[in-house]
Enzyme design. Structure first.
Site, PDB file in Angstrom:
ATOM      1  N   CYS A   2       1.031  -1.184   0.124  1.00  0.00           N
ATOM      2  CA  CYS A   2       0.092  -0.047  -0.035  1.00  0.00           C
ATOM      3  C   CYS A   2       0.866   1.220   0.099  1.00  0.00           C
ATOM      4  O   CYS A   2       1.415   1.454   0.914  1.00  0.00           O
ATOM      5  CB  CYS A   2      -0.722  -0.006   1.373  1.00  0.00           C
ATOM      6  SG  CYS A   2      -1.995   1.292   1.434  1.00  0.00           S
ATOM      7  N   GLU A 103      -3.115   1.437  -6.355  1.00  0.00           N
ATOM      8  CA  GLU A 103      -2.043   0.441  -6.619  1.00  0.00           C
ATOM      9  C   GLU A 103      -1.912   0.264  -8.253  1.00  0.00           C
ATOM     10  O   GLU A 103      -2.700   0.642  -8.908  1.00  0.00           O
ATOM     11  CB  GLU A 103      -2.681  -1.112  -6.071  1.00  0.00           C
ATOM     12  CG  GLU A 103      -1.755  -2.046  -5.991  1.00  0.00           C
ATOM     13  CD  GLU A 103      -0.576  -1.658  -5.328  1.00  0.00           C
ATOM     14  OE1 GLU A 103       0.479  -1.059  -5.904  1.00  0.00           O
ATOM     15  OE2 GLU A 103      -0.352  -1.819  -4.170  1.00  0.00           O
TER      16      GLU A 103
END
Length: 243
Positions: A2, A103
């Site tokens: 993340c 992402e």
């Protein structure tokens, strides 16, 4: 992993979800990278409190934070054994509110960003660990890392790691380091894919952490990605800095 967050939900929603008595006003942020201050929820025996903490955990035993690797994430699989995290897992757990995160899908030599968020539009409560570093001159840095695990389902098609989520009914126990030990706490976190998340491709403008604005979370098609224009930088950046 993340590596980029956004948080733009109304203040009232954070107050209600995290059972906060107060919360200072904060600007909507659509492109938050590690090393920036991020809203984090902790409970030190006085009820839930919101604090700004540096994203990138600095263990208390570090001599110079400027020379220490940025620990933005902590793997669930090894967090209980790693020297940088095991004390925080036992004594300093936090929740990291997020409207979503980004992402990048690597394909054909390119990196396409995706925005991942709850399908119903509600907040994510990411599992985090924090620490307080104290310098020789009395300076302090509160910092945190977000727990991650192997991605499953559709999220695995984008990236092999994903942050983990703490369901609403387990938030109190996750923050209760006095009565809930590390082993029990790790049983509370849940794979993100099971929390009703969805994703779509977004502008590559998010690749530059200096870019900000709601345009960054608008869906684009793969066909349109080559035609995208960078989001104009504001004359005064809305990103905050701890240093």
């Amino acid at each position: 992993m993340c590596g980029r967050l956004d948080l733009h939900h109304p203040q009232e929603e954070l107050l209600n979800l995290f059972k906060l008595n107060e919360l200072d006003k904060f600007p909507a942020r659509y492109n938050i990278p590690p090393t920036q201050p991020v809203l984090s929820i902790i409970n030190q025996g006085r009820g839930n409190e919101a604090h700004l903490m540096r994203w990138g955990l600095v263990p208390h035993w570090v001599k110079d934070p400027r020379e220490f690797t940025v620990l933005a994430n902590a793997r669930v699989e090894t967090v209980a054994e790693k020297p940088a995290f095991k004390s925080s897992l036992k004594n300093q757990r936090c929740l990291v509110p997020a409207s979503g995160y980004y992402e990048w899908l690597r394909k054909d030599g390119e990196k396409q960003p995706f925005h991942i968020h709850k399908e119903d539009g509600s907040l994510l409560a990411l599992a985090g660990l924090y620490a307080t570093w104290e310098g020789p001159n009395g300076e302090e840095i509160d910092s945190f890392a977000i727990l991650t695990q192997e991605a499953t389902g559709e999220l695995a098609d984008i990236h092999h790691r994903t942050p983990v989520h703490v369901p609403k009914e387990d938030m109190e126990d996750w923050l209760d380091t006095k009565n809930v030990n590390a082993q029990s706490a790790l049983k509370l976190v849940r794979p993100l894919i099971k929390q009703g998340v969805t994703s779509f491709p977004v502008s590559k403008a998010v690749n530059n952490a200096r870019n900000e604005g709601a345009e960054l979370i608008k869906e684009v098609s793969f066909e349109e990605k080559s035609k995208e224009k960078a989001v104009p930088k504001s004359k005064k950046s809305t990103q905050l800095d701890l240093f």
